[in-house]
Motif scaffolding. Sequence first.
Motif, short mmCIF file in Angstrom:
data_model
loop_
_atom_site.label_atom_id
_atom_site.label_comp_id
_atom_site.label_asym_id
_atom_site.label_seq_id
_atom_site.Cartn_x
_atom_site.Cartn_y
_atom_site.Cartn_z
N THR A 61 23.52 3.30 20.40
CA THR A 61 23.55 3.42 22.17
C THR A 61 23.94 5.37 21.28
O THR A 61 24.89 5.41 20.48
N LYS A 62 23.88 6.68 22.02
CA LYS A 62 24.47 7.69 21.95
C LYS A 62 25.97 7.66 21.89
O LYS A 62 26.65 8.15 21.00
N GLY A 63 27.08 6.50 22.33
CA GLY A 63 28.22 6.65 22.12
C GLY A 63 28.81 5.90 20.64
O GLY A 63 29.45 6.20 19.79
N GLN A 64 27.14 5.53 19.59
CA GLN A 64 27.70 4.35 19.31
C GLN A 64 26.95 5.78 17.38
O GLN A 64 27.49 5.56 16.99
N GLY A 65 26.24 6.42 18.63
CA GLY A 65 25.27 6.97 16.80
C GLY A 65 24.78 8.42 17.84
O GLY A 65 24.96 8.42 18.50
N ARG A 66 24.08 9.38 16.32
CA ARG A 66 23.11 10.33 17.11
C ARG A 66 22.03 10.86 16.20
O ARG A 66 21.94 10.68 14.71
N LEU A 67 21.28 11.10 17.02
CA LEU A 67 20.01 11.68 16.08
C LEU A 67 20.25 13.05 15.55
O LEU A 67 20.83 13.52 15.48
N ILE A 68 19.83 12.48 14.41
CA ILE A 68 19.47 13.94 13.21
C ILE A 68 17.95 14.31 12.95
O ILE A 68 16.98 13.37 13.45
N PRO A 69 17.82 15.13 12.26
CA PRO A 69 16.34 15.70 12.15
C PRO A 69 15.67 14.45 11.80
O PRO A 69 15.98 13.65 10.49
N VAL A 70 14.86 14.30 12.21
CA VAL A 70 13.52 12.75 11.61
C VAL A 70 13.80 12.53 10.20
O VAL A 70 13.24 11.96 9.44
N ILE A 71 12.96 13.98 9.41
CA ILE A 71 12.77 14.23 8.31
C ILE A 71 14.06 14.23 7.81
O ILE A 71 14.37 16.07 7.29
N PRO A 72 15.02 13.90 7.31
CA PRO A 72 16.70 14.49 6.90
C PRO A 72 16.19 15.00 5.85
O PRO A 72 17.41 16.30 5.36
N ASN A 73 15.02 15.11 4.91
CA ASN A 73 15.63 15.32 3.20
C ASN A 73 13.94 15.81 2.72
O ASN A 73 12.92 15.84 2.13
N PRO A 74 13.48 16.67 3.73
CA PRO A 74 11.74 18.06 3.47
C PRO A 74 11.88 17.84 2.29
O PRO A 74 12.37 18.90 1.43
N GLY A 75 10.76 17.92 1.41
CA GLY A 75 10.65 18.27 0.20
C GLY A 75 10.49 19.65 0.08
O GLY A 75 10.83 20.48 -0.58
#
Length: 86
Positions: A61-75
């Motif tokens: 849930t939102k309280g347990q985690g947070r969204l980050i960029p879908v591809i956090p390590n783009p080339g």
Amino acid sequence: MGFVSLEVAGRQSYGVWQDEGRWLEAPEAFRARFADLKAVIAAGELGALAQATRQRGVAVTKGQGRLIPVIPNPGKVICVGLNYTT
């Protein structure tokens, strides 16, 4: 079906969008095979990710985690701009 990258308890993970403020984290066995969502896409295993996550994914849930960029390590990121006079 939407795929997400997220941060849970200080570690990066990935999974499937379930609804607003709730996601399903990929099972640990699947995450052991693929380090991140970029690796899943490169291997062509999005269908397997969706199936494994629906069957054995862990709800976050939102309280347990947070969204980050879908591809956090783009080339690389390529941007195109257009300059013109008004």
